[in-house]
Design a protein around this motif. Structure first.
Motif, mmCIF file in Angstrom:
data_model
loop_
_atom_site.group_PDB
_atom_site.id
_atom_site.type_symbol
_atom_site.label_atom_id
_atom_site.label_comp_id
_atom_site.label_asym_id
_atom_site.label_seq_id
_atom_site.Cartn_x
_atom_site.Cartn_y
_atom_site.Cartn_z
ATOM 1 N N TRP A 1 -63.133 -4.045 67.509
ATOM 2 C CA TRP A 1 -62.906 -3.220 68.695
ATOM 3 C C TRP A 1 -61.859 -2.134 68.492
ATOM 4 O O TRP A 1 -61.765 -1.211 69.309
ATOM 5 N N VAL B 1 -61.608 -9.610 65.864
ATOM 6 C CA VAL B 1 -61.620 -8.865 67.131
ATOM 7 C C VAL B 1 -60.976 -7.504 66.932
ATOM 8 O O VAL B 1 -61.503 -6.476 67.371
ATOM 9 N N PRO C 1 -58.438 -6.820 73.706
ATOM 10 C CA PRO C 1 -59.191 -6.557 72.471
ATOM 11 C C PRO C 1 -59.193 -5.107 72.007
ATOM 12 O O PRO C 1 -59.327 -4.841 70.812
ATOM 13 N N VAL D 1 -64.885 -12.480 73.644
ATOM 14 C CA VAL D 1 -64.060 -11.359 73.186
ATOM 15 C C VAL D 1 -64.698 -10.641 72.009
ATOM 16 O O VAL D 1 -64.896 -9.423 72.040
ATOM 17 N N LEU D 2 -65.026 -11.386 70.959
ATOM 18 C CA LEU D 2 -65.567 -10.740 69.762
ATOM 19 C C LEU D 2 -66.937 -10.132 70.022
ATOM 20 O O LEU D 2 -67.196 -8.973 69.678
ATOM 21 N N LEU E 1 -56.472 -11.364 71.800
ATOM 22 C CA LEU E 1 -57.677 -11.854 72.470
ATOM 23 C C LEU E 1 -57.683 -11.494 73.954
ATOM 24 O O LEU E 1 -58.742 -11.403 74.562
#
Length: 333
Positions: free
Chosen positions: A51, A47, A269, A14-15, A266
């Motif tokens: 984003w 995150v 994002p 995700v990150l 998560l």
């Protein structure tokens, strides 16, 4: 890898890659123990910052038509089927304009007009059209609507009125929905959202946590929202209303609520993830701060439809203290 393997996975997936967690992975997050909560919230905040950026989108909401709804949403005191204290009432156009002005003064960029209905009739559509036209004449703010299920013609009419974003919550996981509402289906709600997207309006779709769903269903819901790719997800926590079928349910615990905030971030994002109803009783002031540092990047300020929220100034002051700038109007268009 650590003993919290899902956090390592999420950091990479995700990150670093910007790919949301699946429903199965969200379930792993929701099952994390309390001693994993701080690193989980820290990762969700990273995150969000990567984003979505540091800005926070502020919104106010107003009820145009309150109470007397024919649907049986078990959480809602506006249903005409339950013995609740909410009675049917309409708001006039000058009051809508004044509410929009007061909302804009907080720095909010979104003003959402809400009606307790299955779907709008001609009278309601005419009132919405008059209200939007009057607001646009006097207030520089984006206008959103939440008017229930729509026909294709109504979707086109709202788009032509200049509605920026349409809210229609799926409320809960598809598998749990029949335990929450029986007078219409999850699929009917999904169809309205499809029409809204096709018409070019932004899609706002979230739900309420704490309505008797299992953790598995909470994770299922996050995955279903991710498949919808909404522009905004309002995250509510059940504030049990007297007289409703869910009036005796226990509110979600603070740690479970914060785990859910981080898990939904998560899973989504890049989505506007908004603190909405119930956060006051579930999280309180400290929890609100932790949520804003755990994935949230939008808030509803002031009161909700039938329950009291935090004073708008309290949330605005908190954002300033956390050095989180309020998203400017030009950035939301």
């Amino acid at each position: 890898m650590t003993r919290f393997d899902i956090l390592d996975t999420a950091r990479q997936q995700v990150l670093e890659a910007g790919e949301g967690l699946s429903g199965e992975q969200v379930l792993e997050v929701l099952r994390l123990p309390d001693d994993a909560l701080d690193p989980l919230l820290a990762l969700a905040h990273e995150v969000r910052m990567r984003w979505c950026g540091p800005e926070v989108e502020v919104e106010g909401i107003i009820s145009l038509k309150t109470g007397g709804c024919p649907e049986d949403c078990h959480f809602c005191s506006q249903s005409g089927l339950f013995d609740s204290p909410v009675r049917s009432a309409w708001l006039d156009v000058p009051s809508l304009v004044e509410a929009a002005k007061q909302t804009a003064k907080t720095g909010a960029t979104e003003f959402c007009i809400v009606a307790a209905v299955r779907g709008p009739n001609e009278r309601l559509m005419a009132q919405v059209a008059a209200g939007i036209a009057a607001i646009k004449d006097e207030v520089d703010i984006n206008i959103a609507c939440s008017l229930g299920m729509l026909t294709p013609e109504q979707v086109e009419q709202l788009a032509a009125m200049g509605v920026h974003r349409y809210n229609h919550n799926l409320e809960t996981a598809r598998s749990h929905f029949p335990n929450v509402v029986t007078t219409h289906t999850w699929e009917e709600r999904w169809e309205t959202l499809r029409l809204v997207r096709e018409a070019g309006m932004e899609v706002c779709c979230g739900g309420i946590l704490g309505m008797g769903e299992t953790l598995e269903q909470r994770a299922e819901f996050a995955g279903q929202l991710a498949s919808l790719t909404p522009d905004e997800v309002p995250l509510n926590f059940l504030n049990p209303r007297p007289g409703t079928p869910f009036g005796d349910l226990e509110p979600v615990s603070g740690p479970d609520a914060l785990r859910a905030v981080a898990a939904f971030r998560l899973a989504l994002p890049r989505t506007v993830l908004r603190f909405a109803g119930g956060r006051e009783i579930t999280l309180g002031d400290l929890g609100a701060r932790r949520g804003l540092l755990g994935g949230i990047n939008a808030v509803i300020v002031g009161n909700y439809l039938t329950t009291l929220g935090r004073p708008a100034e309290t949330d605005i002051d908190l954002l300033g203290e956390l050095q989180m700038p309020i998203k400017a109007l030009s950035e939301t268009i």
